[in-house]
Design an enzyme around this catalytic site. Structure first.
Site, PDB file in Angstrom:
ATOM      1  N   GLY A  46       0.900  -1.381   0.145  1.00 21.70           N
ATOM      2  CA  GLY A  46       0.171  -0.075   0.021  1.00 21.70           C
ATOM      3  C   GLY A  46       1.045   0.988   0.003  1.00 21.70           C
ATOM      4  O   GLY A  46       1.938   1.239   0.424  1.00 21.70           O
ATOM      5  N   GLN A  51       2.548   9.838   1.893  1.00 20.52           N
ATOM      6  CA  GLN A  51       3.824   9.805   2.643  1.00 20.52           C
ATOM      7  C   GLN A  51       5.274  10.073   0.788  1.00 20.52           C
ATOM      8  O   GLN A  51       6.781  10.153   1.061  1.00 20.52           O
ATOM      9  CB  GLN A  51       3.712   7.798   2.076  1.00 20.52           C
ATOM     10  CG  GLN A  51       3.255   7.232   3.664  1.00 20.52           C
ATOM     11  CD  GLN A  51       3.066   6.194   3.042  1.00 20.52           C
ATOM     12  OE1 GLN A  51       2.324   5.590   2.531  1.00 20.52           O
ATOM     13  NE2 GLN A  51       3.723   5.299   4.126  1.00 20.52           N
ATOM     14  N   CYS A  95       5.080  -0.329   8.124  1.00 26.14           N
ATOM     15  CA  CYS A  95       5.257   0.760   7.577  1.00 26.14           C
ATOM     16  C   CYS A  95       6.207   1.347   6.030  1.00 26.14           C
ATOM     17  O   CYS A  95       7.487   1.703   6.742  1.00 26.14           O
ATOM     18  CB  CYS A  95       5.050   1.805   8.328  1.00 26.14           C
ATOM     19  SG  CYS A  95       3.967   3.814   7.252  1.00 26.14           S
ATOM     20  N   LEU A  96       6.087   1.687   4.701  1.00 24.36           N
ATOM     21  CA  LEU A  96       7.226   2.505   3.937  1.00 24.36           C
ATOM     22  C   LEU A  96       8.114   3.424   4.683  1.00 24.36           C
ATOM     23  O   LEU A  96       9.271   3.692   4.524  1.00 24.36           O
ATOM     24  CB  LEU A  96       6.942   2.460   3.192  1.00 24.36           C
ATOM     25  CG  LEU A  96       6.681   1.101   2.113  1.00 24.36           C
ATOM     26  CD1 LEU A  96       6.311   1.239   0.795  1.00 24.36           C
ATOM     27  CD2 LEU A  96       7.480  -0.377   2.005  1.00 24.36           C
ATOM     28  N   HIS A 137      -5.198   0.772   6.904  1.00 23.73           N
ATOM     29  CA  HIS A 137      -3.335   1.331   7.627  1.00 23.73           C
ATOM     30  C   HIS A 137      -3.046   2.874   6.966  1.00 23.73           C
ATOM     31  O   HIS A 137      -2.848   3.617   7.109  1.00 23.73           O
ATOM     32  CB  HIS A 137      -2.589   0.706   7.648  1.00 23.73           C
ATOM     33  CG  HIS A 137      -0.734   1.005   6.822  1.00 23.73           C
ATOM     34  ND1 HIS A 137       0.034   0.807   8.584  1.00 23.73           N
ATOM     35  CD2 HIS A 137      -0.615   1.826   6.737  1.00 23.73           C
ATOM     36  CE1 HIS A 137       0.933   1.565   7.776  1.00 23.73           C
ATOM     37  NE2 HIS A 137       0.728   2.315   7.090  1.00 23.73           N
ATOM     38  N   GLU A 138      -4.156   2.664   5.545  1.00 24.00           N
ATOM     39  CA  GLU A 138      -3.251   3.487   4.025  1.00 24.00           C
ATOM     40  C   GLU A 138      -4.566   5.119   4.368  1.00 24.00           C
ATOM     41  O   GLU A 138      -4.200   5.700   4.433  1.00 24.00           O
ATOM     42  CB  GLU A 138      -3.746   3.304   3.021  1.00 24.00           C
ATOM     43  CG  GLU A 138      -2.907   2.173   2.291  1.00 24.00           C
ATOM     44  CD  GLU A 138      -1.475   2.324   2.730  1.00 24.00           C
ATOM     45  OE1 GLU A 138      -0.607   3.466   2.922  1.00 24.00           O
ATOM     46  OE2 GLU A 138      -0.637   1.326   3.285  1.00 24.00           O
ATOM     47  N   HIS A 141      -3.592   7.339   7.244  1.00 27.33           N
ATOM     48  CA  HIS A 141      -1.838   8.169   6.823  1.00 27.33           C
ATOM     49  C   HIS A 141      -2.623   9.382   6.582  1.00 27.33           C
ATOM     50  O   HIS A 141      -1.891  10.541   6.249  1.00 27.33           O
ATOM     51  CB  HIS A 141      -1.691   7.521   5.295  1.00 27.33           C
ATOM     52  CG  HIS A 141      -0.296   7.076   6.141  1.00 27.33           C
ATOM     53  ND1 HIS A 141       0.787   7.110   6.776  1.00 27.33           N
ATOM     54  CD2 HIS A 141       0.251   5.746   6.078  1.00 27.33           C
ATOM     55  CE1 HIS A 141       1.689   6.290   6.762  1.00 27.33           C
ATOM     56  NE2 HIS A 141       1.239   5.082   5.772  1.00 27.33           N
TER      57      HIS A 141
END
Ligand code: K1U
Ligand code: ZN
Length: 173
Positions: A46, A51, A95-96, A137-138, A141
């Site tokens: 994702g 981000q 998480c990236l 999760h996204e 963000h």
């Protein structure tokens, strides 16, 4: 398509609430392509626009992560959770923007989400399993929230300090 740089926590842009998208145009379609390419390259399942320092309410995901699975890229614009299950699920999230740190987070096991697609059409779908975890999760963000915000303060501080050290090392090259 262009690979975009992923912001690393702590960064004030990851704490901001992203702005609703008014309408879909070619710039948005190009942004979606860049986000998918950046997500697959990372690799991740994702990616949310903040981000990559774009403060629009847009996310991409593909949780068909088996090696031989057919890709199932999804682009969600202005996503909204319209229903959550009583049942909850615990998943070890990553998480990236917080590389190599993982922790268990509890969330609703199923969610129904409505969003606008790249044709400007309203869509509504129920997600479960990893897809449900990932879409929540996204969307977090887009609201300036990270998975570490669900953790105990001490664990969150420990991860933040590790990320500050990583960023210092990256800046030194
Ligand atoms: O939003 C992000 O930072 C992406 C993140 C999404 C996510 C992972 C786990 C649970 C919820 C949401 C990632 O993709 S981290 C990398 C990852 O999980 C992964 C990478 C390669 C193969 C399989 C998974
Ligand atoms: Zn993340």
């Amino acid at each position: 398509m262009t690979l975009r740089k992923i912001l690393i926590h702590p960064d004030p842009r990851l704490k901001k609430v992203a702005q609703p998208v008014a309408s879909v145009n070619d710039d948005m379609r190009r942004l979606a392509d860049d986000m998918l390419e950046t997500m697959y390259d990372a690799p991740g399942i994702g990616l949310a626009a903040p981000q990559i320092a774009v403060m629009d309410r847009m996310l991409v995901m593909d949780c068909a992560k088996e090696d031989d699975a057919t890709p199932e890229p999804m682009v969600l614009i202005n996503p909204e959770v319209v229903w959550t299950s009583e049942e909850r699920n615990v998943y070890e999230e990553g998480c990236l923007s917080i590389p190599e740190q993982y922790a268990e987070v509890e969330r609703p096991a199923e969610v129904e989400v409505s969003w606008m697609d790249l044709d400007g059409k309203t869509r509504r779908e129920r997600f479960d399993g990893l897809w449900a975890t990932c879409v929540q999760h996204e969307i977090d963000h887009l609201d300036g929230k990270l998975f570490i915000d669900y953790l105990r303060p001490l664990k969150r501080q420990m991860i933040t300090r590790k990320m500050q050290k990583l960023k210092r090392e990256m800046a030194r090259g």
